[in-house]
Design a protein around this motif. Structure first.
Motif, mmCIF file in Angstrom:
data_model
loop_
_atom_site.group_PDB
_atom_site.id
_atom_site.type_symbol
_atom_site.label_atom_id
_atom_site.label_comp_id
_atom_site.label_asym_id
_atom_site.label_seq_id
_atom_site.Cartn_x
_atom_site.Cartn_y
_atom_site.Cartn_z
ATOM 1 N N ILE A 57 0.846 -1.192 0.000
ATOM 2 C CA ILE A 57 0.000 0.000 0.000
ATOM 3 C C ILE A 57 0.884 1.245 0.000
ATOM 4 O O ILE A 57 1.727 1.410 0.891
ATOM 5 N N PRO A 58 0.713 2.125 -0.989
ATOM 6 C CA PRO A 58 1.472 3.374 -0.971
ATOM 7 C C PRO A 58 1.085 4.172 0.280
ATOM 8 O O PRO A 58 -0.083 4.490 0.478
ATOM 9 N N MET A 59 2.043 4.459 1.131
ATOM 10 C CA MET A 59 1.741 5.120 2.396
ATOM 11 C C MET A 59 1.693 6.636 2.214
ATOM 12 O O MET A 59 2.517 7.384 2.735
ATOM 13 N N LYS A 60 0.715 7.071 1.429
ATOM 14 C CA LYS A 60 0.527 8.499 1.208
ATOM 15 C C LYS A 60 0.013 9.136 2.498
ATOM 16 O O LYS A 60 -1.012 8.735 3.050
ATOM 17 N N LYS A 61 0.739 10.119 2.999
ATOM 18 C CA LYS A 61 0.387 10.730 4.271
ATOM 19 C C LYS A 61 0.016 12.198 4.093
ATOM 20 O O LYS A 61 0.625 12.909 3.296
ATOM 21 N N THR A 62 -0.983 12.609 4.822
ATOM 22 C CA THR A 62 -1.388 14.011 4.825
ATOM 23 C C THR A 62 -1.609 14.449 6.270
ATOM 24 O O THR A 62 -1.854 13.616 7.148
ATOM 25 N N GLU A 63 -1.526 15.744 6.512
ATOM 26 C CA GLU A 63 -1.819 16.258 7.850
ATOM 27 C C GLU A 63 -3.312 16.551 7.951
ATOM 28 O O GLU A 63 -3.889 17.198 7.063
ATOM 29 N N TYR A 64 -3.939 16.072 9.005
ATOM 30 C CA TYR A 64 -5.367 16.318 9.198
ATOM 31 C C TYR A 64 -5.682 16.230 10.687
ATOM 32 O O TYR A 64 -4.824 15.890 11.502
ATOM 33 N N ARG A 65 -6.921 16.515 11.044
ATOM 34 C CA ARG A 65 -7.344 16.510 12.438
ATOM 35 C C ARG A 65 -7.807 15.116 12.853
ATOM 36 O O ARG A 65 -8.826 14.622 12.366
ATOM 37 N N LEU A 66 -7.077 14.476 13.754
ATOM 38 C CA LEU A 66 -7.471 13.163 14.259
ATOM 39 C C LEU A 66 -8.810 13.240 14.995
ATOM 40 O O LEU A 66 -9.652 12.348 14.868
ATOM 41 N N ASP A 67 -9.002 14.286 15.784
ATOM 42 C CA ASP A 67 -10.243 14.399 16.549
ATOM 43 C C ASP A 67 -11.458 14.486 15.635
ATOM 44 O O ASP A 67 -12.504 13.891 15.899
ATOM 45 N N GLU A 68 -11.327 15.203 14.511
ATOM 46 C CA GLU A 68 -12.436 15.310 13.571
ATOM 47 C C GLU A 68 -12.705 13.975 12.890
ATOM 48 O O GLU A 68 -13.854 13.607 12.645
ATOM 49 N N GLN A 69 -11.647 13.227 12.585
ATOM 50 C CA GLN A 69 -11.826 11.923 11.949
ATOM 51 C C GLN A 69 -12.553 10.960 12.888
ATOM 52 O O GLN A 69 -13.425 10.202 12.450
ATOM 53 N N ILE A 70 -12.207 10.995 14.165
ATOM 54 C CA ILE A 70 -12.876 10.129 15.137
ATOM 55 C C ILE A 70 -14.354 10.499 15.251
ATOM 56 O O ILE A 70 -15.224 9.630 15.342
ATOM 57 N N ARG A 71 -14.659 11.801 15.208
ATOM 58 C CA ARG A 71 -16.066 12.230 15.231
ATOM 59 C C ARG A 71 -16.811 11.719 14.000
ATOM 60 O O ARG A 71 -17.976 11.316 14.081
ATOM 61 N N GLN A 72 -16.157 11.740 12.837
ATOM 62 C CA GLN A 72 -16.784 11.227 11.615
ATOM 63 C C GLN A 72 -17.097 9.739 11.748
ATOM 64 O O GLN A 72 -18.165 9.270 11.344
ATOM 65 N N ALA A 73 -16.157 8.990 12.317
ATOM 66 C CA ALA A 73 -16.372 7.553 12.522
ATOM 67 C C ALA A 73 -17.549 7.328 13.473
ATOM 68 O O ALA A 73 -18.408 6.465 13.243
ATOM 69 N N PHE A 74 -17.593 8.113 14.527
ATOM 70 C CA PHE A 74 -18.667 8.053 15.526
ATOM 71 C C PHE A 74 -20.027 8.306 14.870
ATOM 72 O O PHE A 74 -20.992 7.563 15.067
ATOM 73 N N LEU A 75 -20.108 9.330 14.030
ATOM 74 C CA LEU A 75 -21.363 9.679 13.373
ATOM 75 C C LEU A 75 -21.775 8.636 12.336
ATOM 76 O O LEU A 75 -22.969 8.393 12.130
ATOM 77 N N SER A 76 -20.794 8.007 11.691
ATOM 78 C CA SER A 76 -21.112 7.014 10.663
ATOM 79 C C SER A 76 -21.777 5.767 11.254
ATOM 80 O O SER A 76 -22.431 5.007 10.553
ATOM 81 N N LEU A 77 -21.609 5.564 12.570
ATOM 82 C CA LEU A 77 -22.204 4.400 13.250
ATOM 83 C C LEU A 77 -23.446 4.789 14.062
ATOM 84 O O LEU A 77 -23.893 4.025 14.912
ATOM 85 N N GLU A 78 -23.996 5.950 13.778
ATOM 86 C CA GLU A 78 -25.115 6.477 14.570
ATOM 87 C C GLU A 78 -26.294 5.507 14.639
ATOM 88 O O GLU A 78 -26.909 5.335 15.698
ATOM 89 N N THR A 79 -26.618 4.865 13.515
ATOM 90 C CA THR A 79 -27.754 3.942 13.502
ATOM 91 C C THR A 79 -27.577 2.838 14.542
ATOM 92 O O THR A 79 -28.522 2.463 15.246
ATOM 93 N N LYS A 80 -26.356 2.340 14.675
ATOM 94 C CA LYS A 80 -26.093 1.226 15.596
ATOM 95 C C LYS A 80 -26.193 1.662 17.046
ATOM 96 O O LYS A 80 -26.773 0.951 17.879
ATOM 97 N N TRP A 81 -25.594 2.826 17.399
ATOM 98 C CA TRP A 81 -25.631 3.187 18.813
ATOM 99 C C TRP A 81 -26.963 3.783 19.252
ATOM 100 O O TRP A 81 -27.353 3.678 20.412
ATOM 101 N N THR A 82 -27.705 4.382 18.318
ATOM 102 C CA THR A 82 -29.028 4.881 18.707
ATOM 103 C C THR A 82 -29.993 3.720 18.909
ATOM 104 O O THR A 82 -30.876 3.775 19.775
ATOM 105 N N GLU A 83 -29.820 2.664 18.113
ATOM 106 C CA GLU A 83 -30.674 1.483 18.244
ATOM 107 C C GLU A 83 -30.552 0.858 19.632
ATOM 108 O O GLU A 83 -31.532 0.364 20.193
ATOM 109 N N LYS A 84 -29.345 0.892 20.215
ATOM 110 C CA LYS A 84 -29.124 0.322 21.544
ATOM 111 C C LYS A 84 -29.215 1.379 22.645
ATOM 112 O O LYS A 84 -28.982 1.077 23.808
ATOM 113 N N GLU A 85 -29.536 2.615 22.261
ATOM 114 C CA GLU A 85 -29.659 3.730 23.216
ATOM 115 C C GLU A 85 -28.394 3.898 24.052
ATOM 116 O O GLU A 85 -28.449 4.091 25.267
#
Length: 216
Positions: free
Chosen positions: A60-88
């Motif tokens: 895998i070409p290890m292409k690296k860029t600078e970005y916000r880790l905290d924002e990426q984690i929030r995106q991951a959190f939001l992408s799973l919203e259906t699963k965590w809301t279902e279990k409250e």
């Protein structure tokens, strides 16, 4: 072999999605949904096998860029919203602003897999806790859940390929998620460990090396 599986799997998934637009009986709708669900699971398995193989063979070409880790984690959190809301499930989140240079696409697999596992094993109306913070020599991410924890005799194996902690959860995964997470963390020069909390549940701790030229 995994690569050759992708085309027919994608074809089955595509045709199944077309069937969803037809007038179907309740039984037929249920069958179509089951075909689509299992096809998507199979597609995910093949994708994970290919990615893990590429990582292990450093293809895998290890292409690296600078970005916000905290924002990426929030995106991951939001992408799973259906699963965590279902279990409250509730969340306690403390994410410091962290700029990091890494392969952004690969790192998303880390947060998605860990969060998905935490949601899967958390009890209904449980709480998941997330921390991201800068330390003197590292960036630390901590994820805690209120699930059953990990038996002592399997702690050393949970990052192995195809290993699943509990047979009752075989229908929910393929045993590749944590293996992928560890391989990606290793490739970044970091460490990951799993431990049981003293008051119940499981804790995953990732430490990434602090980059000399990072902007804080």
């Amino acid at each position: 072999v995994s690569h050759e599986f992708k085309t027919p799997i994608n074809a089955i998934e595509g045709y199944t999605m077309l069937l969803q637009g037809e007038e179907l009986s309740p039984d037929q709708e249920e069958y179509v949904e089951k075909i689509l669900f299992n096809t998507q699971r199979l597609s995910g398995l093949v994708g994970n096998i290919l990615l893990l193989s590429k990582l292990e063979n450093q293809n895998i070409p290890m292409k690296k860029t600078e970005y916000r880790l905290d924002e990426q984690i929030r995106q991951a959190f939001l992408s799973l919203e259906t699963k965590w809301t279902e279990k409250e499930i509730g969340f306690q989140v403390e994410l410091e602003e962290v700029k990091y240079t890494a392969n952004e696409g690969l790192f998303m697999h880390i947060w998605i897999n860990l969060l998905d596992n935490a949601i899967k094993f958390s009890p209904s109306k449980g709480t998941i806790t997330m921390f991201l913070k800068q330390e003197q020599d590292s960036v630390k991410f901590i994820l805690e859940d209120e699930g059953p924890g990990i038996e002592d005799d399997v702690k050393s194996r949970i990052f192995d390929k195809f290993y699943q902690v509990d047979g009752s959860h075989k229908a929910e995964g393929n045993g590749l998620g944590l293996a992928l997470v560890k391989r990606i963390v290793d490739s970044a020069g970091g460490t990951i460990k799993a431990e049981n909390r003293e008051y119940g549940g499981c804790r995953f701790v990732i430490e990434l090396p602090k980059q000399k030229d990072e902007i804080i």
